[in-house]
Write an enzyme that holds these catalytic residues in place. Sequence first.
Site, PDB file in Angstrom:
ATOM      1  CG  HIS A   1      35.756  46.710  49.057  1.00 29.81           C
ATOM      2  ND1 HIS A   1      35.840  46.781  50.422  1.00 29.81           N
ATOM      3  CD2 HIS A   1      35.026  45.604  48.770  1.00 29.81           C
ATOM      4  CE1 HIS A   1      35.182  45.766  50.957  1.00 29.81           C
ATOM      5  NE2 HIS A   1      34.677  45.038  49.969  1.00 29.81           N
TER       6      HIS A   1
ATOM      7  CE  LYS B   1      36.438  41.915  49.149  1.00 31.74           C
ATOM      8  NZ  LYS B   1      34.978  41.770  49.157  1.00 31.74           N
TER       9      LYS B   1
ATOM     10  CG  ASP C   1      37.010  46.978  54.427  1.00 32.88           C
ATOM     11  OD1 ASP C   1      36.193  46.494  53.628  1.00 32.88           O
ATOM     12  OD2 ASP C   1      36.824  48.036  55.037  1.00 32.88           O
TER      13      ASP C   1
ATOM     14  NE  ARG D   1      36.198  23.919  31.322  1.00 37.42           N
ATOM     15  CZ  ARG D   1      35.476  22.820  31.065  1.00 37.42           C
ATOM     16  NH1 ARG D   1      34.421  22.884  30.266  1.00 37.42           N
ATOM     17  NH2 ARG D   1      35.820  21.673  31.611  1.00 37.42           N
TER      18      ARG D   1
END
Length: 314
Positions: A138, A159, A177, A243
């Site tokens: 998916h 998404k 999808d 980060r």
Amino acid sequence: MYTVQLSKLIEKMNLENLTPELDIRHIKLSQPDVNRPALQLAGFFDYFDSERVQVIGHVENAYLQKISEDEIGILSKLMDYKVPCIVFCRNIEVKEELIELAYEKGIPILRTAKTTSSFMAEVIRWLNVELAPRISIHGVLVDVYGEGILITGESGIGKSEAALELIKRGHRLVTDDVVEIKKVSDDTLIGTAPDITRHFIELRGIGIIDVKTLFGVESVKNTQSIDLVIKLEEWNKDQEYDRLGLEEQYTEFLGNKVVCHSIPIRPGRNLAIIVESAAVNYRQKKMGYNAAQELYNRVTNNLMKKSKQDEDEY
């Protein structure tokens, strides 16, 4: 084990079928390699892989011409192993007796104008893709600046919306999808769309849209290598996110590792520009430039200079 219809190979390679009356619908290829039956023509059949496409080139044909009185008998023995087909390269002339034998044995005889080496290379490459191990996951796959970006995450996290924004910014959709992933080598994963959902995007509240119709053929692509995975997840204030990016994180598909970034989602974040930046940054790293490493080197050099100045003062 995956298979591919022989008729698909004939169509793809534009092969001439010299036995058109044979029913080839039941013939399937399961081996991503081909065989030039040199030893078999000499009568040695030990370890013979009869499931491969058999290719007759200039050398094999010259040998058959030299032993013309035994040619049909040798090829008859080869066909007894129920090979999927025999392909003659360089438009080699095939005797009528051999075609009659092929009808009798039920073995298709094909022909191509290509040279033997180029034909074999093209067939092997194509079969490796068609018969590659595969899974379906998916997600959304887009081509961003030439890099294949696989966007994953929970259903409804955004998404498809990110993919739509990327399409509007000039990038290309591969699939939404469901992503079919094929392992074509130990280094390469290829993503494609299922035939049913190709070029469609589902947007909650709007429904299904046809990207190819709305944005044109330049906005879609049928296949794309998977170079980078971006995993979208809900923002968690208790979780510590990377980060700096000094160390790469990876995810694995079919035994192949792919660089993966986890992106926390909060209201107001522009996912499209984040994906674009990730793609460009990934390309920079492939070209030898790492921004995080550059910053680390600057900080280290600055600390060393400061330490040296302190020593000089004392």
